[in-house]
Design a protein around this motif. Structure first.
Motif, PDB file in Angstrom:
ATOM      1  N   ALA A 103       3.926 -87.390  -6.352  1.00 25.47           N
ATOM      2  CA  ALA A 103       5.083 -88.283  -6.187  1.00 25.47           C
ATOM      3  C   ALA A 103       6.411 -87.596  -6.484  1.00 25.47           C
ATOM      4  O   ALA A 103       7.452 -87.991  -5.950  1.00 25.47           O
ATOM      5  CB  ALA A 103       4.913 -89.515  -7.071  1.00 25.47           C
ATOM      6  N   ALA A 104       6.390 -86.555  -7.334  1.00 22.68           N
ATOM      7  CA  ALA A 104       7.626 -85.851  -7.688  1.00 22.68           C
ATOM      8  C   ALA A 104       7.937 -84.703  -6.729  1.00 22.68           C
ATOM      9  O   ALA A 104       8.942 -84.019  -6.889  1.00 22.68           O
ATOM     10  CB  ALA A 104       7.524 -85.318  -9.119  1.00 22.68           C
ATOM     11  N   GLY A 105       7.063 -84.475  -5.747  1.00 18.75           N
ATOM     12  CA  GLY A 105       7.294 -83.395  -4.800  1.00 18.75           C
ATOM     13  C   GLY A 105       6.659 -82.079  -5.178  1.00 18.75           C
ATOM     14  O   GLY A 105       6.868 -81.072  -4.495  1.00 18.75           O
ATOM     15  N   ASN A 106       5.872 -82.057  -6.249  1.00 20.66           N
ATOM     16  CA  ASN A 106       5.180 -80.829  -6.646  1.00 20.66           C
ATOM     17  C   ASN A 106       3.979 -80.612  -5.735  1.00 20.66           C
ATOM     18  O   ASN A 106       3.257 -81.552  -5.412  1.00 20.66           O
ATOM     19  CB  ASN A 106       4.689 -80.929  -8.092  1.00 20.66           C
ATOM     20  N   THR A 107       3.755 -79.357  -5.330  1.00 23.22           N
ATOM     21  CA  THR A 107       2.594 -79.034  -4.515  1.00 23.22           C
ATOM     22  C   THR A 107       1.539 -78.330  -5.360  1.00 23.22           C
ATOM     23  O   THR A 107       1.847 -77.777  -6.422  1.00 23.22           O
ATOM     24  CB  THR A 107       2.973 -78.146  -3.319  1.00 23.22           C
ATOM     25  N   ASN A 108       0.305 -78.346  -4.871  1.00 25.05           N
ATOM     26  CA  ASN A 108      -0.810 -77.752  -5.605  1.00 25.05           C
ATOM     27  C   ASN A 108      -0.868 -76.246  -5.438  1.00 25.05           C
ATOM     28  O   ASN A 108      -0.346 -75.694  -4.466  1.00 25.05           O
ATOM     29  CB  ASN A 108      -2.139 -78.354  -5.132  1.00 25.05           C
TER      30      ASN A 108
END
Length: 124
Positions: A103-108
Motif C-alpha cells: 500500500a505504501a508503494g514498496n516493492t518486494n
C-alpha cells in the motif's frame, strides 16, 4: 475577551512504511507429475497487489520444458499454478524482484527458489 476563540493546536501522526513485502513459497502440492497442474502457495508479509505471471520465474532442470504460469489471489495469500510441463527433471518457481507492491508503494525483493516438483515423462 474579544469574542474570538482561542487558537487550537492541531496534531497529526504520519506512519512511514519503508519495509518491503517479503514472501514465502510453500512446497509444491504434488511431489511428481507428468505435466501439471502443480500449485505453490505464496504468503506475503503484508497485503500486496500486482502479481502476474510475468513476476514469476519458472526454474527447470534436466529436459523439463514448458510451464504455463497461472496466478490467483489477493492480499497476503496467492497461488501460482504450473501447467503444460514436459520432459524429465524438476520444476520450481521464484518470485522476481518488484513483482508486487504494498500500500505504501514498496516493492518486494526476489524470493529464494521454491522447493521443486519432479517432472517424469519417461515410461518405466
Amino acid at each position: 475577551n474579544s469574542g474570538q476563540a482561542a487558537p487550537s493546536a492541531v496534531s497529526s501522526t504520519a506512519v512511514v512504511d519503508n519495509t518491503a513485502p517479503a514472501v514465502s513459497i510453500s512446497a509444491p502440492d504434488v511431489a511428481i507429475t507428468r505435466s501439471g497442474p502443480v500449485a505453490f502457495d505464496l504468503s506475503f508479509t503484508e497485503p500486496v497487489t500486482g502479481l502476474t505471471a510475468a513476476g514469476i520465474q519458472v526454474n527447470r532442470s534436466g529436459t523439463v520444458a514448458g510451464g504455463t504460469v497461472g496466478v490467483a489471489g489477493s492480499g497476503t495469500s496467492w497461488t501460482v499454478t504450473l501447467t503444460g510441463l514436459s520432459g524429465d527433471g524438476t520444476a520450481g518457481i521464484r518470485v522476481l524482484a518488484a513483482a508486487v507492491t504494498d500500500a505504501a508503494g514498496n516493492t518486494n525483493s526476489a524470493s529464494p527458489d521454491s522447493s521443486t516438483v519432479t517432472v517424469d515423462n519417461t515410461a518405466p
